[in-house]
Write a protein that holds these residues in place. Structure first.
Motif, PDB file in Angstrom:
ATOM      1  N   ILE A 121       3.641  -1.041   3.900  1.00  0.00           N
ATOM      2  CA  ILE A 121       3.122   0.294   3.612  1.00  0.00           C
ATOM      3  C   ILE A 121       4.285   1.224   3.294  1.00  0.00           C
ATOM      4  O   ILE A 121       5.242   1.330   4.068  1.00  0.00           O
ATOM      5  N   ILE A 122       4.198   1.861   2.146  1.00  0.00           N
ATOM      6  CA  ILE A 122       5.204   2.843   1.753  1.00  0.00           C
ATOM      7  C   ILE A 122       4.573   4.220   1.909  1.00  0.00           C
ATOM      8  O   ILE A 122       3.512   4.484   1.347  1.00  0.00           O
ATOM      9  N   SER A 123       5.205   5.098   2.666  1.00  0.00           N
ATOM     10  CA  SER A 123       4.666   6.445   2.858  1.00  0.00           C
ATOM     11  C   SER A 123       5.416   7.432   1.986  1.00  0.00           C
ATOM     12  O   SER A 123       6.648   7.448   1.970  1.00  0.00           O
ATOM     13  N   VAL A 124       4.674   8.244   1.291  1.00  0.00           N
ATOM     14  CA  VAL A 124       5.257   9.253   0.417  1.00  0.00           C
ATOM     15  C   VAL A 124       4.907  10.625   0.967  1.00  0.00           C
ATOM     16  O   VAL A 124       3.782  10.860   1.419  1.00  0.00           O
ATOM     17  N   ARG A 125       5.892  11.527   0.945  1.00  0.00           N
ATOM     18  CA  ARG A 125       5.634  12.882   1.405  1.00  0.00           C
ATOM     19  C   ARG A 125       6.471  13.831   0.563  1.00  0.00           C
ATOM     20  O   ARG A 125       7.676  13.616   0.415  1.00  0.00           O
ATOM     21  N   ASP A 126       5.831  14.817  -0.012  1.00  0.00           N
ATOM     22  CA  ASP A 126       6.539  15.816  -0.829  1.00  0.00           C
ATOM     23  C   ASP A 126       7.476  15.199  -1.855  1.00  0.00           C
ATOM     24  O   ASP A 126       8.598  15.662  -2.060  1.00  0.00           O
ATOM     25  N   GLY A 127       7.045  14.130  -2.463  1.00  0.00           N
ATOM     26  CA  GLY A 127       7.820  13.570  -3.568  1.00  0.00           C
ATOM     27  C   GLY A 127       8.978  12.705  -3.159  1.00  0.00           C
ATOM     28  O   GLY A 127       9.796  12.339  -4.008  1.00  0.00           O
ATOM     29  N   ILE A 128       9.072  12.405  -1.876  1.00  0.00           N
ATOM     30  CA  ILE A 128      10.106  11.444  -1.467  1.00  0.00           C
ATOM     31  C   ILE A 128       9.481  10.389  -0.560  1.00  0.00           C
ATOM     32  O   ILE A 128       8.387  10.576  -0.023  1.00  0.00           O
ATOM     33  N   ILE A 129      10.208   9.273  -0.383  1.00  0.00           N
ATOM     34  CA  ILE A 129       9.689   8.204   0.462  1.00  0.00           C
ATOM     35  C   ILE A 129      10.038   8.515   1.909  1.00  0.00           C
ATOM     36  O   ILE A 129      11.203   8.678   2.274  1.00  0.00           O
ATOM     37  N   ALA A 130       8.980   8.625   2.743  1.00  0.00           N
ATOM     38  CA  ALA A 130       9.180   8.999   4.137  1.00  0.00           C
ATOM     39  C   ALA A 130       9.133   7.801   5.069  1.00  0.00           C
ATOM     40  O   ALA A 130       9.447   7.917   6.248  1.00  0.00           O
ATOM     41  N   GLY A 131       8.731   6.674   4.541  1.00  0.00           N
ATOM     42  CA  GLY A 131       8.645   5.504   5.394  1.00  0.00           C
ATOM     43  C   GLY A 131       8.361   4.278   4.568  1.00  0.00           C
ATOM     44  O   GLY A 131       7.725   4.364   3.515  1.00  0.00           O
ATOM     45  N   ASP A 132       8.853   3.115   5.023  1.00  0.00           N
ATOM     46  CA  ASP A 132       8.633   1.876   4.289  1.00  0.00           C
ATOM     47  C   ASP A 132       8.701   0.750   5.303  1.00  0.00           C
ATOM     48  O   ASP A 132       9.772   0.339   5.714  1.00  0.00           O
ATOM     49  N   GLU A 133       7.514   0.265   5.756  1.00  0.00           N
ATOM     50  CA  GLU A 133       7.494  -0.703   6.846  1.00  0.00           C
ATOM     51  C   GLU A 133       6.517  -1.837   6.589  1.00  0.00           C
ATOM     52  O   GLU A 133       5.489  -1.625   5.956  1.00  0.00           O
ATOM     53  N   ALA A 191       0.856  -1.187   0.000  1.00  0.00           N
ATOM     54  CA  ALA A 191       0.000   0.000   0.000  1.00  0.00           C
ATOM     55  C   ALA A 191       0.889   1.232   0.000  1.00  0.00           C
ATOM     56  O   ALA A 191       1.904   1.274   0.685  1.00  0.00           O
ATOM     57  N   ILE A 192       0.518   2.234  -0.810  1.00  0.00           N
ATOM     58  CA  ILE A 192       1.236   3.504  -0.814  1.00  0.00           C
ATOM     59  C   ILE A 192       0.329   4.540  -0.178  1.00  0.00           C
ATOM     60  O   ILE A 192      -0.824   4.697  -0.576  1.00  0.00           O
ATOM     61  N   MET A 193       0.825   5.211   0.825  1.00  0.00           N
ATOM     62  CA  MET A 193       0.024   6.210   1.531  1.00  0.00           C
ATOM     63  C   MET A 193       0.735   7.553   1.513  1.00  0.00           C
ATOM     64  O   MET A 193       1.926   7.631   1.218  1.00  0.00           O
ATOM     65  N   GLY A 194      -0.017   8.577   1.834  1.00  0.00           N
ATOM     66  CA  GLY A 194       0.591   9.893   1.880  1.00  0.00           C
ATOM     67  C   GLY A 194      -0.456  10.960   1.673  1.00  0.00           C
ATOM     68  O   GLY A 194      -1.535  10.686   1.158  1.00  0.00           O
ATOM     69  N   PRO A 195      -0.168  12.203   2.083  1.00  0.00           N
ATOM     70  CA  PRO A 195      -1.147  13.281   1.928  1.00  0.00           C
ATOM     71  C   PRO A 195      -1.393  13.612   0.454  1.00  0.00           C
ATOM     72  O   PRO A 195      -0.627  13.230  -0.413  1.00  0.00           O
ATOM     73  N   SER A 196      -2.456  14.348   0.285  1.00  0.00           N
ATOM     74  CA  SER A 196      -2.819  14.741  -1.074  1.00  0.00           C
ATOM     75  C   SER A 196      -1.713  15.587  -1.696  1.00  0.00           C
ATOM     76  O   SER A 196      -1.138  16.446  -1.035  1.00  0.00           O
ATOM     77  N   GLY A 197      -1.386  15.297  -2.943  1.00  0.00           N
ATOM     78  CA  GLY A 197      -0.362  16.068  -3.643  1.00  0.00           C
ATOM     79  C   GLY A 197       1.045  15.618  -3.358  1.00  0.00           C
ATOM     80  O   GLY A 197       2.003  16.228  -3.830  1.00  0.00           O
ATOM     81  N   SER A 198       1.192  14.526  -2.634  1.00  0.00           N
ATOM     82  CA  SER A 198       2.532  14.083  -2.260  1.00  0.00           C
ATOM     83  C   SER A 198       3.231  13.337  -3.399  1.00  0.00           C
ATOM     84  O   SER A 198       4.443  13.114  -3.335  1.00  0.00           O
ATOM     85  N   GLY A 199       2.500  12.933  -4.399  1.00  0.00           N
ATOM     86  CA  GLY A 199       3.137  12.287  -5.555  1.00  0.00           C
ATOM     87  C   GLY A 199       2.802  10.817  -5.717  1.00  0.00           C
ATOM     88  O   GLY A 199       3.413  10.128  -6.520  1.00  0.00           O
ATOM     89  N   LYS A 200       1.769  10.347  -5.008  1.00  0.00           N
ATOM     90  CA  LYS A 200       1.413   8.916  -5.067  1.00  0.00           C
ATOM     91  C   LYS A 200       0.984   8.514  -6.475  1.00  0.00           C
ATOM     92  O   LYS A 200       1.476   7.523  -7.033  1.00  0.00           O
ATOM     93  N   SER A 201       0.046   9.280  -7.040  1.00  0.00           N
ATOM     94  CA  SER A 201      -0.464   8.927  -8.371  1.00  0.00           C
ATOM     95  C   SER A 201       0.645   9.030  -9.412  1.00  0.00           C
ATOM     96  O   SER A 201       0.740   8.205 -10.326  1.00  0.00           O
ATOM     97  N   THR A 202       1.482  10.043  -9.245  1.00  0.00           N
ATOM     98  CA  THR A 202       2.592  10.203 -10.190  1.00  0.00           C
ATOM     99  C   THR A 202       3.481   8.966 -10.170  1.00  0.00           C
ATOM    100  O   THR A 202       3.843   8.424 -11.218  1.00  0.00           O
ATOM    101  N   LEU A 203       3.779   8.493  -8.971  1.00  0.00           N
ATOM    102  CA  LEU A 203       4.598   7.298  -8.836  1.00  0.00           C
ATOM    103  C   LEU A 203       3.909   6.075  -9.456  1.00  0.00           C
ATOM    104  O   LEU A 203       4.526   5.283 -10.188  1.00  0.00           O
ATOM    105  N   MET A 204       2.623   5.956  -9.154  1.00  0.00           N
ATOM    106  CA  MET A 204       1.861   4.827  -9.705  1.00  0.00           C
ATOM    107  C   MET A 204       1.865   4.852 -11.231  1.00  0.00           C
ATOM    108  O   MET A 204       2.013   3.811 -11.877  1.00  0.00           O
ATOM    109  N   ASN A 205       1.676   6.035 -11.797  1.00  0.00           N
ATOM    110  CA  ASN A 205       1.615   6.140 -13.257  1.00  0.00           C
ATOM    111  C   ASN A 205       2.932   5.718 -13.891  1.00  0.00           C
ATOM    112  O   ASN A 205       2.949   5.091 -14.949  1.00  0.00           O
TER     113      ASN A 205
END
Ligand code: ATP
Ligand code: MG
Lengths: 421, 252
Positions: B213-225, B38-52
């Motif tokens: 769960i991979i956490s994305v924040r401001d275009g970088i990976i903030a966590g991966d657990e 699962a990829i999580m993160g606030p809106s605009g953090s770049g999740k969809s961009t990464l997925m695409n």
């Protein structure tokens, strides 16, 4: 992607928007209809003109004693005689011709004992009955011998027979008087009047004529009515071959000028070539075709732009669909083909309806042609060629005007397309 | 297990006139075959961009991306389309079904652009059976509930037997219960067919269905657990499990 699938999708898309599709196709429908109708009617008219001119006699032309009004020569008087006809037929004089028919056209008082009627009287040499659409209802035509002997025999037209004897039957063998001279009826002609003979100043209805041997008419009836310069109304000359008609006209002109001792003067006779008139009549077809062709062309152009417009709308409305298709693996080529085929199907459907409209126009054309020709064989019929032409035109328009929207669809970026609301 | 997705220093810059938007600013991660992430993160953090980018819908501005040993940056448009068709199945938040088309035809769609052989019809029916939608195959989307539509969309993602299923907020438009059913289906596909599942979500409960769960924040990976206390969707999974066998039969 399978082409068949694209056609299925395109067909479905067209049916879901029936009214929109129909309106879009309207230009194509009218354009194709005009072109198909034009070809059918033009062809029918052309056949009609051909048939009319053939009924006048293939490869014939007319010589009349008449001076060109433009000829700036006060002393020139019309000249044409039976002797000229004989000279033309002398071996070696005009080798391109094989028949000269003399006509002397007058009116006469005709009676079969009782009431007297005014009819046209035609003194003709027997060759007259071999030219054009002649038809004998009963009896026979007269012969060269009878002509040379100024025999008192007559072939009467159908209406004359009906007026005098109540019908064709029983007319042959009857006696009639023409301007007081007695004749024996030996035949009844049932020739029909040609629609365009009026174009040559030949308005006389063959049914209303009494045909006499030329010399009989000249010597026994109209002796005071002819001169040494003019003792015929016209000569009908037949060329040996249709292709020789220009050569024949040249030779006839040369012989007559020589016989009439013309040097610097203009002709004192006039030659009319129906083939030339035929060309003029055919030119009407060209004008007509140009008219309908222009309508067709403009409609097709407008129709093509309409197709382009609706395809652009369709691409815009289905942006998300395009995005989805790309996401699941559609290549640019697949999307291009899908929209191109949609435009193609629209145009072909419009073309098919247009061909139907062309048929309707051709039925109307057939009705008009029948009204003027009274000949059920003269029809405006849609040819296989015009159907193939119409189909190719429709397909070309579909591809030409569908290409731009299809390219636009194919180039869409899948992510933007998917996000499109 | 082999490394299926290897991403290194991925960046993505969008240019809008003079403004540059750095959607991704150096993302590196590895996803192994058969994982459920699962990829999580606030809106605009770049999740969809990464997925695409991972889904081969888009190319990165910079960085390397290896999918199944293939360097994606070297591929042209047609090759990308082929990978999407053969290796990846997409599931969208808004289902993205063709409205005037039956469920069956919707599922057949990816096979129009390349398939794995066999009868399209049977394969589509098997895919619908695997998500418990075989009885509704002749229904059109507007005759189906949101959850049912999403099942059809999953069947469509499955039909070409992809290695990866990518789902951007697949439960975002569904209520909790229905979302739970959908997550059950993903878990089943992951467990029984070994399909790698990558999903984007805002909801922690949904993310808890994954293994990692991979956490994305401001275009970088903030966590991966790895997920502690993973939720297994229970009853609903069992309901569709039998249909999975039908799918396997056709596939074999
Ligand atoms: N096509 C684009 N053109 C310009 N900027 C874009 C484009 N796509 C995304 N962005 C920007 O890139 C950043 C990341 O967007 P992205 O869609 O990846 O976010 P997200 O994490 O999916 O957000 P959300 O949770 O709202 O879906 C955002 O700032 C967004 O505005
Ligand atoms: Mg997003």
């Amino acid at each position: 992607m399978a082409l068949l699938e694209s056609f299925r999708i395109a067909w479905g898309a067209m049916l879901t928007h029936k009214l929109r599709s129909l309106l879009t196709m309207l230009g194509i429908i009218i354009g194709v209809g005009a072109v198909v109708g034009m070809l059918a009617i033009g062809e029918g008219y052309s056949r009609y003109i051909d048939a009319e001119f053939n009924s006048l006699g293939v490869g014939t032309f007319y010589v009349n004693p008449s001076v060109d009004r433009d000829a700036d020569d006060e002393t020139l008087r019309p000249q044409l005689t039976a002797a000229n006809a004989a000279t033309l037929m002398e071996p070696g004089r005009a080798p391109a011709i094989d028949l000269v028919v003399i006509e002397l056209n007058r009116n006469g008082v005709v009676s079969a004992g009782g009431e007297r009627f005014l009819f046209g009287v035609k003194g003709v040499t027997p060759g007259f009955f071999t030219i054009g659409a002649q038809e004998l209802g009963d009896g026979r035509y007269f012969t060269d011998e009878e002509d040379l002997a100024s025999a008192r025999v007559a072939v009467i037209g159908q209406n004359v027979a009906e007026t005098l004897f109540g019908g064709i039957e029983g007319s042959v063998g009857q006696r009639i008087t023409v301007n007081g001279v007695q004749f024996e009826v030996i035949g009844v002609s049932v020739a029909q009047q040609s629609q365009i003979s009026g174009a040559f100043g030949r308005f006389s209805d063959p049914g209303e004529q009494v045909y006499l041997p030329y010399r009989t008419a000249r010597d026994r009836l109209f002796r005071n009515d002819v001169t040494t310069r003019v003792d015929v109304s016209s000569l009908t000359v037949r060329a040996r071959d249709v292709d020789l008609i220009d050569e024949a006209i040249r030779q006839v002109t040369e012989v007559l000028r020589e016989e009439h001792r013309l040097t610097y003067q203009a002709n004192d006779f006039r030659i009319t070539n129906p083939a030339q008139l035929s060309a003029q009549f055919q030119a009407i077809t060209v004008g007509f075709s140009a008219f309908l062709g222009t309508i067709g062309g403009i409609s097709l152009l407008v129709g093509g732009i309409g197709i382009m417009n609706i395809m652009l709308v369709s691409v815009a409305q289905r942006t998300r669909e395009i995005g989805l298709r790309k996401a699941v693996g559609a290549k640019r080529r697949d999307i291009l083909l899908q929209f191109l085929i949609e435009a193609l199907v629209l145009c072909l459907a419009g073309g098919a309806i247009g061909i139907g409209l062309g048929y309707l126009l051709s039925f109307g054309g057939t009705f008009v042609l029948y009204t003027i020709s009274q000949d059920p064989n003269i029809r405006a019929s849609v040819s296989l060629f015009s159907i193939i032409l119409a189909t190719s035109i429709s397909a070309s328009i579909g591809i030409f005007f569908g290409l731009f929207p299809a390219i636009r669809a194919a180039r869409l970026d899948p992510i933007r397309a998917l996000r499109n609301e | 297990m082999t490394d299926l997705i290897v991403v290194k220093n991925l960046t993505k810059v969008y240019r809008m006139g003079d403004v540059e938007v750095h959607a991704l600013r150096g993302v590196s991660l590895t996803i192994r075959e058969g994982e459920m992430v699962a990829i999580m993160g606030p809106s605009g953090s770049g999740k969809s961009t990464l997925m695409n980018i991972i889904g081969c819908l888009d190319q990165p501005s910079d960085g390397a991306y290896n999918l199944d040993g293939v360097s994606v940056a070297d591929l042209n448009d047609n090759q990308l389309a082929e990978i999407r068709n053969q290796k990846i199945g997409f599931v969208f938040q808004q289902y993205m079904l063709l409205q005037r088309t039956t469920a069956l035809r919707n599922v057949e769609l990816p096979m129009l652009y390349g398939g794995k052989g066999g009868s399209r019809h049977e394969r589509a029916m098997a895919a619908l059976a695997a998500v418990g939608m075989d009885e509704r195959m002749h229904h059109k989307p507007n005759e189906l509930s949101g959850g049912q539509q999403q099942r059809v969309a999953i069947a469509r993602a499955l039909v070409n037997e992809p290695r990866i299923i990518m789902a951007d907020e697949p439960t975002g438009a569904l209520d909790t219960r229905t979302g739970e059913e959908i997550m059950g289906i993903f878990q089943k596909l992951n467990r029984e067919q070994g399909i790698t599942v990558i999903l984007v979500t805002h909801e922690h409960d949904v993310a808890q269905h994954a293994e990692r769960i991979i956490s994305v924040r401001d275009g970088i990976i903030a966590g991966d657990e790895p997920v502690q206390g993973r939720i297994l969707a229970g009853a609903t999974v069992a309901a569709v499990a039998t249909e999975a066998e039908a799918m396997d039969e056709v596939a074999s």
